[in-house]
Design a protein around this motif. Structure first.
Motif, PDB file in Angstrom:
ATOM      1  N   SER A  77       0.837  -1.192   0.000  1.00  0.00           N
ATOM      2  CA  SER A  77       0.000   0.000   0.000  1.00  0.00           C
ATOM      3  C   SER A  77       0.872   1.242   0.000  1.00  0.00           C
ATOM      4  O   SER A  77       2.040   1.205   0.392  1.00  0.00           O
ATOM      5  N   CYS A  78       0.286   2.363  -0.392  1.00  0.00           N
ATOM      6  CA  CYS A  78       0.954   3.663  -0.358  1.00  0.00           C
ATOM      7  C   CYS A  78       1.293   4.006   1.097  1.00  0.00           C
ATOM      8  O   CYS A  78       0.436   3.872   1.985  1.00  0.00           O
ATOM      9  N   CYS A  79       2.508   4.461   1.354  1.00  0.00           N
ATOM     10  CA  CYS A  79       2.921   4.800   2.712  1.00  0.00           C
ATOM     11  C   CYS A  79       2.209   6.044   3.232  1.00  0.00           C
ATOM     12  O   CYS A  79       2.109   6.245   4.436  1.00  0.00           O
TER      13      CYS A  79
ATOM     14  N   CYS B 140      -1.190   7.224   2.250  1.00  0.00           N
ATOM     15  CA  CYS B 140      -2.646   7.138   2.443  1.00  0.00           C
ATOM     16  C   CYS B 140      -3.169   5.712   2.609  1.00  0.00           C
ATOM     17  O   CYS B 140      -4.363   5.505   2.781  1.00  0.00           O
ATOM     18  N   ARG B 141      -2.271   4.715   2.492  1.00  0.00           N
ATOM     19  CA  ARG B 141      -2.630   3.293   2.620  1.00  0.00           C
ATOM     20  C   ARG B 141      -3.513   2.769   1.488  1.00  0.00           C
ATOM     21  O   ARG B 141      -4.152   1.730   1.622  1.00  0.00           O
ATOM     22  N   ASN B 142      -3.552   3.452   0.360  1.00  0.00           N
ATOM     23  CA  ASN B 142      -4.244   2.944  -0.820  1.00  0.00           C
ATOM     24  C   ASN B 142      -3.516   1.686  -1.299  1.00  0.00           C
ATOM     25  O   ASN B 142      -2.295   1.672  -1.408  1.00  0.00           O
ATOM     26  N   GLN B 143      -4.239   0.610  -1.559  1.00  0.00           N
ATOM     27  CA  GLN B 143      -3.629  -0.644  -2.012  1.00  0.00           C
ATOM     28  C   GLN B 143      -3.134  -0.474  -3.440  1.00  0.00           C
ATOM     29  O   GLN B 143      -3.878  -0.036  -4.309  1.00  0.00           O
TER      30      GLN B 143
ATOM     31  N   VAL C 189       4.139   0.254   2.044  1.00  0.00           N
ATOM     32  CA  VAL C 189       4.063  -0.524   3.289  1.00  0.00           C
ATOM     33  C   VAL C 189       3.447  -1.884   2.977  1.00  0.00           C
ATOM     34  O   VAL C 189       2.647  -2.021   2.056  1.00  0.00           O
TER      35      VAL C 189
ATOM     36  N   GLU D 221       1.000  -5.050   3.761  1.00  0.00           N
ATOM     37  CA  GLU D 221      -0.292  -5.326   4.395  1.00  0.00           C
ATOM     38  C   GLU D 221      -0.534  -6.838   4.379  1.00  0.00           C
ATOM     39  O   GLU D 221      -0.175  -7.512   3.440  1.00  0.00           O
TER      40      GLU D 221
END
Length: 78
Positions: free
Chosen positions: A11-13, A15-18, A74, A76
């Motif tokens: 995921s994006c560090c 915004c946590r978008n996969q 990141v 997940e």
């Protein structure tokens, strides 16, 4: 009882978008010169680049592949 866990992904560090599935990773050691930036579609954070052109025949398989910088993603579900 074993807990159900989804697929391992990145995921994006910011915004946590996969952004990518672990199973889609083909190498962890790409390098390149002719590239285009790759952005998160939610927050526009630069995550890496796209390998646009390889000049050596042995490197042609890299063309069109995406390189994600470790510091920009990141893990997940690991």
């Amino acid at each position: 009882m074993e807990e159900m866990v989804g697929p391992r992904l990145y995921s994006c560090c910011n915004c946590r978008n996969q952004i990518a599935l672990h199973d889609d990773v083909i190498s962890k050691s790409f390098q390149g010169r002719n590239v285009a930036d790759v952005y998160c579609c939610d927050c526009r954070e630069v995550l890496g680049w796209k390998y646009e052109r390889a000049y050596e025949e042995t490197q042609k398989y890299k063309e069109g592949k995406f390189i994600l910088e470790k510091s920009k993603i990141v893990k997940e579900n690991w």
